[in-house]
Enzyme design. Structure first.
Site, PDB file in Angstrom:
ATOM      1  CE  LYS A  76      -4.646  18.964   7.039  1.00  0.00           C
ATOM      2  NZ  LYS A  76      -5.540  18.911   5.879  1.00  0.00           N
ATOM      3  CB  SER A 171      -6.984  22.434   5.743  1.00  0.00           C
ATOM      4  OG  SER A 171      -7.152  21.225   5.350  1.00  0.00           O
ATOM      5  CB  SER A 195      -6.959  20.394   1.994  1.00  0.00           C
ATOM      6  OG  SER A 195      -8.048  21.188   2.717  1.00  0.00           O
TER       7      SER A 195
END
Lengths: 528, 595
Positions: A76, A171, A195
């Site tokens: 990420k 996310s 997330s």
């Protein structure tokens, strides 16, 4: 080969069925084919190929570093990667190239993993859709799956199917899409309120949030320091355990990691019998907003455990309903503090205004942050004002303690693992999702996942079945603090029982050009 | 300006105080009587000096000043408080900056054990209660040399609380008496230093140096028990000595290792405290005293003239000698304190709470640190008084000057001379020469380093004002550069002690030694023929001719001016090139005069 699990492809590498370079090239080519998913912000092709070359040498010399040697992974874009741009999907960090690796990234590289690239997210991980970053929204690979498309054809109301793509959740949506679309075998997400687990549920993956303190946060660009943990997204529980084995352990650079030794390597014992197990079902999680399909799957899962001899108990987590508002205060307060360093002086974006330092700060931060980030900074600063601190921050901390105690009480009553939904429903189309603002969405979508972060417990979302629309639905298991191994052992048993179907993306992989042409209008931006 | 004598009648007692020029308040008479308690219920300081305007009118209220200090001492450690970067003064800009110090996203603080030990040590030396559990907080404000946008400090639960600092202020006719005073210590907290900003007004830009960013600080917060610049200066000087004795801070103010902010207000005794101002960044002890006294007087004048005091931050302009509003913030600053989430509570142990089998590398044992505390200045002074029979104020001077005590002790070791003699020579002659030199050094630098105006007198009175406001490292001269070694002085004192030379000749030898020509005192004495004149007959002859040559002086003496004899003694001594013993000259002269 690409559809295999990490464990399977690791075996193939060891047996010489495929070389790391071949594997890396296949993944890179698929990343290019699936560019329209917008899963990656940066593809680190050169780095990955070089790492593959080195891995190949090791395999040739019989000096493999272990299960992760030669395995393509994605990270990420809120983890610091040395020499590779790290943006947090924000204008503020566009062009920022960190000089160091996050501990978790370094550990994966030390194990021989190949870093394919940095994945998309909501700006600074603030969101639950992976729709609010400067590089545009991430598309859920399931939007293009055979399972979903066939169901949609049966539905007479379906409109233009290409503009009706689904969100990944967030996310860590880029990481989820990357693993789900077979462009890598595991990806790092981050999990502050759900997330990692939320997009895992929407993308049919295993999404694991370790206990707070088990895995280093050094190099993870923080959202809420006291709740953030690096998350792991994989296709199966065993893969998650392998990655956890590589990541877990104390880090001298993160004072919040714990020193107690954990079992390494992180092998999951096989669980043949669940009769000694006690599964708790928190009654407060049965809320009206929960879709009937998820509710029914949740109930079936409980029945499954019971029918196999486990004890299934209803438990109460009475402070659950305060979790969202409590999280809002604590999260925004820490955000206000953590974001203070982005002032345009040392790194990242800086505006052109130079009349005064203050004017430069103001314009830099206005230009650098989106509305969501600015809104949270504003709220957080309000809660931290001297006159408000006691009424908001201190109260929220007290509520947080109550929420954490709810879990302690549940586990003390004899429950081994809690079973809950991960999300209210399956993934929704983007156009549907953006009807509500980020704050409303985050509040709704984190409802089952957030309390776990307040208590620092390990939790994992396991894909269970497809909905009537042909989309994945996940359920969540929550374990005792630092009983991550026990939690994953139960999750693996459950995974074997439910036999979740593999995503069918043949059409996508065979003929991506058609899809790509249809997507030209979409706001896709992929940086090489 | 002459010191106006003020009188204030209160509580049925007559106390007399004085204000002297320069704003420094010296108590001429120690008041007696009950402890006053009109300043925040304090009891440690029994008397407060009072102020008034330049022209006191009858029946006018008098003012009292309330001064509190926040002192930042840089911890003497190899690396910074939360990062591994080296700590070093005057390194090239931005050469000692880790990723954490520059606040790169994702970096985390890791607490430096040495800094915690330094805080515990300092807390114990200042009679504090050491908190077994303390917490870190973030204090937010935007500033270019604060890269994180917040400072990590200990606002809620600091590492040490409720201590006290005893210091001595001088009093008495010659300012030679030392009166012990105590100021309470509210807390000691660990916190990060900021970087440095260099403003280039010509190009309207600011340059940032982060070498200092993240260096460990001990913030020592004093209760407002002080009442004038001199008290503040002596308290800070004592703290400086303690920190240096402990080795927890080099506490060199010129290098910014010790910085003081002063909170100052004035009020009428018995009435609520006045609005306070904060004078920031006082980086020499002399300026600290000056700034406080200036600010006290400014506030009094302001109020007397019907003005009001604003709660504001001021800075001291050392060239103009006044404080000025910094006018930096609109309204009050809200620091939005928040717990530092990346640092768990700091837990300390003592012998009773230490967990069995604890890794000594992972725990800090307060009792163990207590055992390693070195001798503190107050104990050293007491020892000097006991061991060498010196006056307490002399012991203050010996400690106040860096390195002087060691020099003194080395001389004592090597000489047969009486300790009192050694004390006198070290404190008067030797220190006098050093101070003259140092004055020159600081003038050349043009820095704001405090230098004591030299008062090199022949009297036995040592430099008492060195005690009050001395912040100068004269002994940077001493270690490497002092021209007179302890052995040389010891030898010289031996010559004096054996009556080989007169004390005047000894001074001459000392002056020669100071020239650094590499000669021993013995060599100088023989080269210059400074041996004491032992021939009484010759001396009598000399006295006789001197009396004849100066009949006017003899007349004066006979008219009843006994001091005139000194003139004759001086003339005889001069004639002998100071080789004669003045006592013997005096005796011969008196005999001749009375005959």
């Amino acid at each position: 080969m690409l559809g295999r699990t990490l464990q399977e492809v690791s075996a193939a590498l060891k047996q010489g069925q495929i070389t790391p370079t071949e594997l890396c090239q296949k993944c890179l080519s698929l990343i290019k084919k699936t560019k329209f998913l917008n899963a990656y912000i940066t593809v680190s092709e050169e780095v990955a190929l070089k790492q593959a070359e080195e891995s190949e040498k090791r395999y040739k010399n019989g000096q493999s570093l272990g299960d992760l040697d030669g395995i393509p992974i994605a990270v990420k874009d809120n983890f610091s990667t040395s020499g590779i741009e790290t943006t947090c999907a924000s204008n503020m960090l566009k062009g920022y190239i960190p000089p160091y690796n996050a501990t978790v990234v370094q550990k994966l590289l030390d194990q021989g993993a190949l870093l394919m690239g940095k994945t998309n997210l909501d700006e600074f991980a603030m969101g639950s859709g992976s729709t609010d970053g400067i590089f545009g929204p991430v598309k859920n690979p399931w939007s293009y799956s055979k399972q979903y498309r066939e169901k949609r054809k049966q539905n007479p109301h379906s409109k233009n199917e290409d503009s009706d793509w689904l969100i990944t959740g967030g996310s860590s949506g880029g990481s989820a899409a990357a693993v789900s679309a077979f462009t890598c075998y595991a990806a790092l997400g981050s999990d502050t309120g759900g997330s990692t687990r939320n997009p895992a549920a929407h993308c049919g993956l295993v999404g694991f949030k370790p206990s707070y303190g088990l895995v280093s946060r050094h190099g993870l660009i923080p959202l809420v320091n006291s709740m953030d943990v690096p998350g792991i997204l994989t296709r199966c529980v065993d893969d998650a355990a392998i990655v956890l084995g590589a990541l877990a352990g104390p880090d001298p650079k993160d004072s919040t990691t714990v020193h107690d030794p954990i079992n390494k390597p992180f092998m999951l014992p096989s669980l043949a019998d669940v009769s000694k197990l006690c599964i708790g079902i928190p009654k407060e999680y049965l809320i009206p907003e929960l879709s009937s399909e998820v509710r029914s799957l949740w109930s079936k899962a409980a029945d499954l455990f019971e029918s196999e001899g486990a004890k299934v108990l209803e438990v109460s987590l009475p402070h659950t309903s305060y979790s969202i508002v409590c999280y809002h205060v604590l999260c925004t307060s820490e955000v206000a503090s953590n974001m203070a360093r982005f002032d345009g002086l040392q790194y990242g974006h800086r505006c052109d205004i130079n009349v005064s330092t203050e004017a430069m700060y103001a314009a830099t931060r206005r230009e650098g942050f989106n509305d969501v980030v600015r809104g949270r900074i504003l709220s957080g600063n309000f809660f931290l004002l001297k006159e408000n601190y006691e009424n908001y921050f201190v109260k929220a901390q007290k509520v947080r303690r109550l929420i954490a105690n709810d879990f302690v009480n549940a586990f003390n009553s004899g429950v081994d693992v809690l079973l809950t939904p991960t999300t209210l429903s399956e993934a929704v189309p983007y156009l549907e999702f953006i009807k509500e603002d980020n704050r409303t969405r985050s509040a709704q979508d984190d409802i089952f996942t957030q309390a776990v972060n307040m208590a620092g417990l390990p939790a994992v979302s396991i894909p269970v079945a497809l909905s009537n629309q042909g989309l994945p639905i996940g359920l969540q298991f929550i374990g005792r603090a630092f009983c991550d191994q026990q939690l994953l052992t139960v999750a693996r048993w459950f995974e074997k029982q439910v036999q979740f179907p593999v995503i069918q993306l043949q059409e996508l992989m065979d003929d991506c050009s058609a899809v790509l042409e249809n997507e030209k209008s979409a706001s896709v931006s992929l940086k090489q | 300006m002459a010191a106006p004598m003020l009188r204030w009648v209160g509580r049925g007692r007559l106390w007399t105080f004085a204000r002297v020029d320069g704003g420094s308040c010296h108590r001429r008479e120690a008041p007696t009587g009950s402890t006053s308690n009109w300043i925040r219920g304090q009891s440690s300081v029994a008397q407060q000096p009072l102020y008034t305007t330049q022209k006191p009118r009858k029946g006018e209220h008098k003012w009292a000043a309330v001064v509190g200090l926040e002192i930042h001492a840089q911890i003497s450690s190899n690396s910074k408080l939360f990062s591994g970067s080296q700590v070093r003064f005057s390194a090239p800009p931005n050469s000692l900056v880790s990723f954490f110090d520059a606040s790169l996203p994702g970096t985390l603080p890791v607490l430096n054990r040495r800094c915690v030990e330094a805080a515990v040590m300092t807390g114990l030396a200042l009679n504090c209660h050491i908190n077994k559990k303390s917490l870190f907080d973030r204090k937010h404000y935007f500033y270019a040399d604060l890269p994180a946008g917040y400072q990590i400090t200990q606002q809620r639960l600091p590492i040490a609380v409720n201590g006290s600092l005893t210091y001595g202020v001088c009093a008495g006719k010659k300012q030679s008496q030392v009166i012990p005073k105590t100021v309470r210590i509210k807390q000691i907290q660990l916190e990060q230093d900021s970087g440095k900003s260099l403003h280039d007004d010509l190009r309207s830009q600011t340059l940032i140096d982060l070498n200092r960013a993240g260096v460990g600080l001990l913030e020592v917060v004093l209760e407002p028990d002080l009442s004038c610049g001199e008290e503040a200066a002596t308290a800070v000087r004592e703290l400086q000595l303690i920190l240096q004795a402990l080795g927890t801070s080099q506490a060199n103010m010129a290098e910014g290792q010790l910085r003081v902010d002063a909170n100052i207000s004035v009020h009428h005794p018995g009435e609520p405290l006045g609005v306070r101002t904060e004078v920031k960044n006082l980086n020499s002890i002399r300026f600290l005293a000056k700034a406080i006294d200036y600010e006290i007087q400014r506030q009094i004048n302001e109020l007397e003239n019907g003005g009001e005091i604003l709660n504001e931050t001021r800075s001291f302009h050392y060239q103009l000698g006044c404080t000025m509003s910094m006018r930096d913030k609109e309204g009050k600053q809200d620091y939005r304190f928040m717990p530092e989430p990346n640092l768990p509570p700091l837990v300390l142990y003592d012998a009773t709470s230490l967990p069995a089998g604890a890794d000594p590398q992972q725990v800090i044992n307060i009792d163990q640190i207590r055992e390693t505390l070195p001798e503190l200045p107050s104990v050293t002074r007491e020892r000097l008084v006991q061991q060498y029979g010196m006056l307490l104020e002399h012991s203050f001077t010996l400690l106040n000057e860096v390195g002087l005590l060691e020099f003194f002790q080395n001389v004592i070791k090597e000489t047969r001379a009486e300790p009192k003699k050694v004390t006198s020579w070290v404190l008067n002659t030797f220190l006098g020469y050093l101070k003259q030199q140092n004055l020159a050094v600081s003038e050349r630098c043009g820095s704001d380093v405090y230098t004591e105006e030299s008062k090199c007198s022949d009297s036995e009175q040592p430099f008492m004002d060195a005690l009050t406001v001395c912040d100068v490292n004269v002994f940077s001269l001493l270690g490497a550069a002092s021209p007179v070694t302890p052995s040389a002085l010891a030898e010289l004192l031996d010559l004096l002690d054996s009556r080989t030379i007169s004390s005047a000749a000894a001074k001459e030898v000392f002056e020669e030694l100071w020239k650094r020509e590499g000669k021993t005192p013995g060599q100088i004495v023989s080269e210059k023929q400074l041996e004491l004149m032992e021939d009484r007959g010759a001396l009598e002859q000399l006295c006789h001719s001197m009396m004849e040559a100066h009949p006017q002086v003899v007349m004066d003496l006979k008219k009843g001016n006994p001091r005139a004899i000194n003139k004759l003694i001086g003339l005889v001594r001069k004639a002998t090139q100071s080789r004669a013993d003045p006592a013997m000259i005096k005796e011969i002269l008196e005999k001749k005069l009375s005959s």
